[in-house]
Motif scaffolding. Sequence first.
Motif, PDB file in Angstrom:
ATOM      1  N   SER A  97       0.856  -1.186   0.000  1.00 24.60           N
ATOM      2  CA  SER A  97       0.000   0.000   0.000  1.00 24.60           C
ATOM      3  C   SER A  97       0.891   1.236   0.000  1.00 24.60           C
ATOM      4  O   SER A  97       2.070   1.166   0.346  1.00 24.60           O
ATOM      5  CB  SER A  97      -0.914   0.025   1.231  1.00 24.60           C
ATOM      6  OG  SER A  97      -0.147   0.228   2.382  1.00 24.60           O
TER       7      SER A  97
ATOM      8  N   MET B 195       0.990   3.658   1.930  1.00 23.50           N
ATOM      9  CA  MET B 195       1.442   4.201   3.215  1.00 23.50           C
ATOM     10  C   MET B 195       2.693   3.520   3.741  1.00 23.50           C
ATOM     11  O   MET B 195       3.384   4.060   4.605  1.00 23.50           O
ATOM     12  CB  MET B 195       0.323   4.143   4.256  1.00 23.50           C
ATOM     13  CG  MET B 195      -0.112   2.785   4.743  1.00 23.50           C
ATOM     14  SD  MET B 195       0.982   1.966   5.920  1.00 23.50           S
ATOM     15  CE  MET B 195       0.459   2.745   7.438  1.00 23.50           C
TER      16      MET B 195
ATOM     17  N   ARG C  64      -0.108  -7.200  -3.782  1.00 30.94           N
ATOM     18  CA  ARG C  64      -0.696  -7.921  -2.638  1.00 30.94           C
ATOM     19  C   ARG C  64      -0.735  -9.417  -2.925  1.00 30.94           C
ATOM     20  O   ARG C  64      -1.555  -9.892  -3.711  1.00 30.94           O
ATOM     21  CB  ARG C  64      -2.107  -7.414  -2.343  1.00 30.94           C
ATOM     22  CG  ARG C  64      -2.065  -6.027  -1.769  1.00 30.94           C
ATOM     23  CD  ARG C  64      -3.346  -5.552  -1.157  1.00 30.94           C
ATOM     24  NE  ARG C  64      -3.098  -4.247  -0.565  1.00 30.94           N
ATOM     25  CZ  ARG C  64      -4.019  -3.408  -0.133  1.00 30.94           C
ATOM     26  NH1 ARG C  64      -5.289  -3.730  -0.205  1.00 30.94           N
ATOM     27  NH2 ARG C  64      -3.677  -2.246   0.388  1.00 30.94           N
TER      28      ARG C  64
ATOM     29  N   MET D 246      -1.648   2.580  -6.398  1.00 30.26           N
ATOM     30  CA  MET D 246      -2.439   3.246  -5.384  1.00 30.26           C
ATOM     31  C   MET D 246      -2.159   4.739  -5.395  1.00 30.26           C
ATOM     32  O   MET D 246      -1.021   5.167  -5.207  1.00 30.26           O
ATOM     33  CB  MET D 246      -2.130   2.648  -4.014  1.00 30.26           C
ATOM     34  CG  MET D 246      -3.138   3.085  -2.978  1.00 30.26           C
ATOM     35  SD  MET D 246      -2.810   2.331  -1.381  1.00 30.26           S
ATOM     36  CE  MET D 246      -4.036   1.069  -1.356  1.00 30.26           C
TER      37      MET D 246
ATOM     38  N   TRP E  86      -8.235   0.673   9.922  1.00 27.75           N
ATOM     39  CA  TRP E  86      -7.141   0.252   9.041  1.00 27.75           C
ATOM     40  C   TRP E  86      -5.791   0.326   9.733  1.00 27.75           C
ATOM     41  O   TRP E  86      -5.449   1.310  10.393  1.00 27.75           O
ATOM     42  CB  TRP E  86      -7.096   1.089   7.763  1.00 27.75           C
ATOM     43  CG  TRP E  86      -6.384   0.353   6.661  1.00 27.75           C
ATOM     44  CD1 TRP E  86      -6.941  -0.468   5.730  1.00 27.75           C
ATOM     45  CD2 TRP E  86      -4.969   0.348   6.392  1.00 27.75           C
ATOM     46  NE1 TRP E  86      -5.969  -0.980   4.896  1.00 27.75           N
ATOM     47  CE2 TRP E  86      -4.744  -0.503   5.276  1.00 27.75           C
ATOM     48  CE3 TRP E  86      -3.870   0.957   6.990  1.00 27.75           C
ATOM     49  CZ2 TRP E  86      -3.490  -0.743   4.748  1.00 27.75           C
ATOM     50  CZ3 TRP E  86      -2.603   0.712   6.464  1.00 27.75           C
ATOM     51  CH2 TRP E  86      -2.420  -0.134   5.353  1.00 27.75           C
TER      52      TRP E  86
ATOM     53  N   ASN F 149     -10.014   5.025   0.230  1.00 31.39           N
ATOM     54  CA  ASN F 149     -10.102   4.872   1.676  1.00 31.39           C
ATOM     55  C   ASN F 149      -9.290   5.962   2.369  1.00 31.39           C
ATOM     56  O   ASN F 149      -8.087   6.062   2.156  1.00 31.39           O
ATOM     57  CB  ASN F 149      -9.550   3.480   2.045  1.00 31.39           C
ATOM     58  CG  ASN F 149      -9.697   3.176   3.519  1.00 31.39           C
ATOM     59  OD1 ASN F 149     -10.458   3.847   4.230  1.00 31.39           O
ATOM     60  ND2 ASN F 149      -8.974   2.169   3.986  1.00 31.39           N
TER      61      ASN F 149
ATOM     62  N   ASP G 148      -4.143   9.179   5.920  1.00 37.78           N
ATOM     63  CA  ASP G 148      -3.524   8.270   4.955  1.00 37.78           C
ATOM     64  C   ASP G 148      -4.613   7.878   3.965  1.00 37.78           C
ATOM     65  O   ASP G 148      -5.480   7.077   4.285  1.00 37.78           O
ATOM     66  CB  ASP G 148      -2.979   7.047   5.713  1.00 37.78           C
ATOM     67  CG  ASP G 148      -2.843   5.823   4.821  1.00 37.78           C
ATOM     68  OD1 ASP G 148      -2.518   5.975   3.628  1.00 37.78           O
ATOM     69  OD2 ASP G 148      -3.054   4.700   5.335  1.00 37.78           O
ATOM     70  N   PHE G 149      -4.579   8.496   2.789  1.00 42.98           N
ATOM     71  CA  PHE G 149      -5.582   8.124   1.784  1.00 42.98           C
ATOM     72  C   PHE G 149      -4.968   7.216   0.742  1.00 42.98           C
ATOM     73  O   PHE G 149      -3.839   7.446   0.288  1.00 42.98           O
ATOM     74  CB  PHE G 149      -6.165   9.348   1.078  1.00 42.98           C
ATOM     75  CG  PHE G 149      -7.047   8.945  -0.088  1.00 42.98           C
ATOM     76  CD1 PHE G 149      -8.359   8.530   0.131  1.00 42.98           C
ATOM     77  CD2 PHE G 149      -6.555   8.908  -1.393  1.00 42.98           C
ATOM     78  CE1 PHE G 149      -9.161   8.100  -0.923  1.00 42.98           C
ATOM     79  CE2 PHE G 149      -7.349   8.484  -2.458  1.00 42.98           C
ATOM     80  CZ  PHE G 149      -8.659   8.081  -2.224  1.00 42.98           C
ATOM     81  N   GLY G 150      -5.714   6.188   0.337  1.00 45.21           N
ATOM     82  CA  GLY G 150      -5.290   5.345  -0.770  1.00 45.21           C
ATOM     83  C   GLY G 150      -6.475   5.038  -1.666  1.00 45.21           C
ATOM     84  O   GLY G 150      -7.552   4.671  -1.184  1.00 45.21           O
TER      85      GLY G 150
HETATM   86  N1  SER Z   1      -3.542   2.499   3.819  1.00 46.52           N
HETATM   87  C1  SER Z   1      -4.897   2.531   3.370  1.00 46.52           C
HETATM   88  C2  SER Z   1      -5.220   1.381   2.457  1.00 46.52           C
HETATM   89  O1  SER Z   1      -4.335   0.715   1.990  1.00 46.52           O
HETATM   90  C3  SER Z   1      -5.196   3.838   2.698  1.00 46.52           C
HETATM   91  O2  SER Z   1      -4.102   4.278   1.966  1.00 46.52           O
HETATM   92  O3  SER Z   1      -6.376   1.148   2.213  1.00 46.52           O
END
Ligand code: SER
Length: 621
Positions: free
Chosen positions: A40, A42, A68, A86, A179, A235, A257-259
């Motif tokens: 991800s 982050m 993933r 992402m 999360w 998210n 933390d937006f993804g």
């Molecule tokens: N860390 C969160 C996710 O992977 C938002 O970036 O959904």
Amino acid sequence: MQSSELRQKYLDFFKKQGHAIIPSASLIPENDSTTLFTSSGMQPMVPYLMGEKHPLGTRICDSQKSFRVVDIEEVGDGRHGTFFEMLGNWSLGDYFKKEQLHWIYSFLVEEVGLNVNNLYATVFRGEESIKVTKDSESVDILKDIFKKYGIDAKDVNFSEKDGMQGGRIFYYPVEKNWWSRSGIPAKMPIGEIGGPDSEIFYDFGVDLKKHDNSEWKDLPCHINCDCGRFIEIGNSVFMEYKKTENGFEKLTQQNVDFGGGLERITMASQNTEDVFQTDLYLNIIKKIEELSNKKYSDDKKSFQIIADHLKAVTFIMGDNRGITPSNLGQGYIVRRLIRRAIRFGKQLGINEYLWQTKLAEIIISDYKDIYVEIQNNKDFIMDCLSAEEIKFENTIEKGLKEFSSLSSQNIISGKDAFLLYQTYGFPIEMTEELAFEKGLKIDMEEFKKESEKHQELSRTASAGTFKGGLADASEQTTKLHTSAHLMLAGLRKFLQDSVSQKGSNITSERVRFDFAWKDKLTQDQLKQVEDFVNEAILKDLPVICKEMTLDDAKEINATGVFEHKYGERVKVYFIGEGEQNISKEICGGPHVEHTGTMGKFKIIKEESSSAGVRRIKAILQ
Ligand code: SER
């Protein structure tokens, strides 16, 4: 909207809101023992979310390559890929819920042009056991946002039985709207960070044909039900908690933390039936049609698996870290993906020699302008793919025959599964999948015993999952991290000044360090490097961090594998001052303040990692 425009618009939009755009980090994490891959956006940001200062400030955004491993089996449902991009933006103790939610919805509605009537939101319901209350603040903000677009958004509690209840904003329990890298609070190791989140779902509409076979077809819809009608496209995590021995505590700063998945937002924008019909996959799918002489609609699952897996391995092998198919760690996952794609290629009737390289060509040409490294490593990718395909092509037919003859039994013995692995090169997961398709079981206990006996299968069983221990081990990993810098300085002194780092991995026990060098190191060379590091430790040199522009860092000859990672301003860690300076390296940290605290450095192994890359494992005693 074309995906390339969408990606750019996102970065431009957040740049306008004061964010620094950073390039994607590598898919292979540096100095992070918790996971094999960057899964991800982050992940590379963790030190900064925990309070370390980012050289580019408190507002950062990027488009991060992500992989993933846990989703391998999910590929085929139209919306999952193991590899994805992402889109991410972060507030490092800067803005919080209000700005984030307003911005992200205006990006989706006003910039991308998604129909706001198709957007739905979820929020955290509150959780007594960790003493975090429900997120009604986000609900108020979301209501304002929807109101701006003429929608009177009703908030309701999620209910499986009652379905949507006319709601637009849904309170979901902690399992859905919390999360952290390791999931729900109970699974988080001490020291790990996390927080409540608010997800954005897109309604692709009720399409009865599409859901005819869905196990949810007679149940009331709710947006998280997974029937395929609603798909999560983004998210926003409000990351402000840290797990401690005594429960959850607030971090010193409130982070966002937006993804958001580029593939899925593109799917919503292009209103396609699945992500594989967006322009991000179009050329690849076309090529598979050509190679197989079949149409995508003939066997979507096989097409999706091949398209996804080839994209993933192209990016993993193309990532400057020299990952090749092997029986270990990341290399094992690459092998598994390539072989799985070969099996599904057979199913589609593809038999062109070295067909996987034809797909990699397309992928490289599709992405080379954004991720230039895959173009730079093209020869390496092609060579690895060819070698692996040739190797497996030689045995897969016989292996499949062998499997058929075994499938007259109800259960496949561990010995037989091991034979398929050892003689025919079938990754155990492939045998498991074949068995599952035939309704058979494998004696996994026996398989494990068998493979331990042969000590053959040294793969990482928990690949990609969070193993924890990061925070507990942080002091030791910090020391080992500094020792990696010293080791590189030593290698440059005793081998050649141009020795470059090819990757590293640190656990609380050891540092693993890869560098470009052709020959095996002699005992003398190893001793020289070891002594060099230990001398530096004895001298108790100060470790000093200075921020500067990337150009200045180059000017002073700072080393660093992350050359372009941080864009303009970078941190450079100096070990020793003035005359005594022995290392200057571009790096995100953290490091010890004085080398004297590190202990005694010892090299425990030196081996080949891949062609032209050597690997050293070392410890601090
Ligand atoms: N860390 C969160 C996710 O992977 C938002 O970036 O959904």
